[in-house]
Design an enzyme around this catalytic site. Structure first.
Site, short mmCIF file in Angstrom:
data_model
loop_
_atom_site.label_atom_id
_atom_site.label_comp_id
_atom_site.label_asym_id
_atom_site.label_seq_id
_atom_site.Cartn_x
_atom_site.Cartn_y
_atom_site.Cartn_z
N HIS A 1 49.07 43.63 34.83
CA HIS A 1 48.07 43.31 33.80
C HIS A 1 47.34 44.54 33.27
O HIS A 1 46.63 44.46 32.28
CB HIS A 1 47.09 42.23 34.29
CG HIS A 1 45.99 42.71 35.19
ND1 HIS A 1 46.04 42.59 36.56
CD2 HIS A 1 44.81 43.29 34.91
CE1 HIS A 1 44.92 43.09 37.07
NE2 HIS A 1 44.16 43.51 36.11
N ASP B 1 52.07 40.42 39.62
CA ASP B 1 51.11 41.37 39.04
C ASP B 1 51.38 42.80 39.50
O ASP B 1 50.45 43.52 39.89
CB ASP B 1 49.67 40.95 39.34
CG ASP B 1 48.68 41.57 38.34
OD1 ASP B 1 49.15 42.22 37.39
OD2 ASP B 1 47.46 41.41 38.54
N GLY C 1 38.72 47.58 36.76
CA GLY C 1 39.01 49.01 36.83
C GLY C 1 39.55 49.39 38.21
O GLY C 1 40.22 50.39 38.37
N ASN C 2 39.24 48.55 39.21
CA ASN C 2 39.87 48.71 40.52
C ASN C 2 41.32 48.23 40.48
O ASN C 2 42.12 48.60 41.35
CB ASN C 2 39.15 47.90 41.59
CG ASN C 2 38.01 48.65 42.26
OD1 ASN C 2 36.85 48.29 42.10
ND2 ASN C 2 38.35 49.70 43.00
N SER C 3 41.65 47.41 39.50
CA SER C 3 42.98 46.82 39.43
C SER C 3 44.07 47.88 39.49
O SER C 3 44.03 48.85 38.72
CB SER C 3 43.14 46.02 38.14
OG SER C 3 42.50 44.78 38.28
#
Lengths: 299, 200
Positions: B55, B83, B152-154
């Site tokens: 994503h 993901d 933003g950690n993704s």
């Protein structure tokens, strides 16, 4: 890296040590709560999560589901005790009272097991819940109680149970009922099905104390409680308390709100004597009341 | 007093955590996707293979390395179901993640996340494993951590107390951090090498 690694291992071991005694409690619609196998055949959970008195089941950590009966509940400490037929699985190890200090690492364990962690944020002295429950210590952990965690154990880094978590006792604040209080309430609920709470049989309403009345007492606040109802033949009536008396202190504690009086009285054992300092027709008087038992209300 | 602090910081838990943080920052990149915004990624191999979330990468992708250098990245594959996405960059002398084993995880063990939450590069958060398993019936098994993440950690690393990467942070649900376990990443990368096709 060894320090961090040993802490990590210690925390995982703490969870494993208690996990076998942590159960799922199915006693309300939709959201199951958590319970602790406190001693063989006895499960402790949070009272507010036990909506029904019947058709309660618990699921053990190993997946086995068994029927449970309600042994008793004490809304004043938000604790309920369930009885089950199974005794062939672990009970929780309980921590020594007084071993906990602010800043200690603690874990909340929910059924699954699922866990959250934090530190002991505040540790205070004895307090009374709004419903008059006597709680040995104010124990506030800084951690997240995830949905379904109420009724589950708060454990120390050794896996010992130091309290039962609840978000339903004090205005949704996440708290733990200390293990020593849990032990006492469990004993009473198992033995008698209820926790008896002191009662004197009066209706009270705050009233402002005139300056000269206040000065006549050693520990008066600006407000006293006027007696607006006396239950016929109740403990207060038998002690001679009259309509219109103003209660200023109870056993030396200034009572400026009915809840304060209820907390003081509710925490007193049945049969003990409580001394009310009152203002009667402008004069100071003392009335010694033998505390009776609050009649149980049907739920 | 100050001397005491710094001595303890070298050896105790603080010292371990700062060492780990430093190591994880070296293997965490910023992933700028268009139009998806800023995410994080893990330098998985020394040859420039980066793992991130599907994503995070949709259109053109640029990667900012730990030193601050920005390089274009090529999207090798996306797996929206889990993901995951794999990127390749042309760069040399990179650090690479030490990969842990997500099959041996225990509820209650410590975990550390590094990423770029809300654009704050290299931010670290610590927590512990809350549970391991699917969030919904028949869903993929995820590492669920009692740990604070932000957008933003993704795509960034979730590491154990040895600093080994055990998952890729992917979601926040009900206050929990959800990470795709390392075992699924390895399976995803395995399918990548067997199939020669790349996504344009």
């Amino acid at each position: 890296m060894t320090t961090l690694l040993s802490l990590s291992n210690e925390l995982a071991e703490a969870v494993e040590r208690v996990a076998g005694a942590v159960v799922t409690v199915n006693a309300r619609p939709r959201l199951a709560s958590t319970g602790v196998h406190w001693r063989p055949g006895i499960i402790v959970t949070a009272d507010h999560t036990v909506r029904s008195d019947e058709d309660i089941t618990i699921a053990r950590a190993d997946g086995r589901t068994v029927g449970a009966s309600l042994a008793g509940r004490d809304p004043s400490t938000d604790l309920a005790v369930l009885r089950i037929g199974d005794t062939d699985f672990p009970t929780a190890a309980v921590g020594e009272p007084g071993s906990l200090q602010p800043g200690h690492i603690v874990l909340a364990v929910g059924h699954g097991p699922r866990v959250s962690w934090g530190v002991v944020s505040a540790l205070g002295g004895p307090w009374h819940s709004a419903r008059g429950g006597a709680i040995d210590q104010f124990l506030r952990p800084d951690l997240t109680l995830y949905p379904g965690f109420s009724g589950g154990p708060l454990i120390d880094a050794h896996g010992r149970v130091v309290g039962i978590n609840t978000s339903g006792l004090l205005r949704q604040l996440e708290l733990a009922i200390p293990a020593s209080t849990v032990a006492r309430v469990v004993d009473e609920l198992v033995a008698r099905g209820r926790v008896s709470r002191g009662f004197i049989g009066v209706g009270l309403q705050p009233v402002r104390l005139p300056e000269d009345v206040r000065r006549a007492f050693t520990a008066a606040s600006e407000t006293g409680l006027i007696v607006i109802n006396v239950q016929a033949d109740g403990p207060a009536a038998r002690a001679g308390l009259l309509l219109g008396d103003i209660v200023v202190t109870l056993d030396g504690t200034a009572v400026d709100a009915p809840e304060v009086a209820q907390a003081v009285i509710g925490a007193r054992p049945v049969g003990s004597t409580i001394t009310a300092a009152i203002s009667r027709a402008g004069a100071v008087a003392e009335v010694r009341i033998t505390v009776g038992e609050r009649p149980s209300r049907s739920r | 007093m100050q001397g005491g602090w710094s001595e303890r910081a070298q050896s105790g838990i603080d010292g371990c955590l700062s060492t780990l943080t430093g190591r994880l920052r070296e293997i965490t990149v910023q992933v700028h996707g268009e139009p998806a915004g800023v995410g994080s990624g893990v330098l998985w191999r020394r040859d420039g293979l980066i793992v991130t979330n599907a994503h995070v990468v949709r259109g053109r992708v640029e990667v900012k390395l730990p030193g601050g250098r920005a390089v274009p990245a090529r999207l090798l594959a996306r797996d929206p179901e889990h993901d995951l996405a794999a990127l390749a960059i042309d760069a040399h002398g990179l650090a690479a993640a030490e990969i842990g084993d997500s099959d041996g995880l225990r509820v209650g063990q410590l975990v550390i996340a590094v990423g770029n939450p809300l654009g704050l590069a290299g931010a670290v958060t610590a927590g512990l494993i809350h549970a391991i398993g699917p969030r919904r019936p028949a869903g993929p098994s995820l590492i669920q951590a009692d740990l604070r993440l932000a957008p933003g950690n993704s795509g960034g690393p979730l590491a154990d107390a040895r600093g080994r990467v055990i998952g890729i942070n992917a979601m926040i649900a009900g206050g929990l951090a959800l990470a795709v376990p390392e075992s699924l990443v390895v399976r995803f990368l395995g399918s990548l090498s067997s199939a020669t096709a790349t996504v344009p």
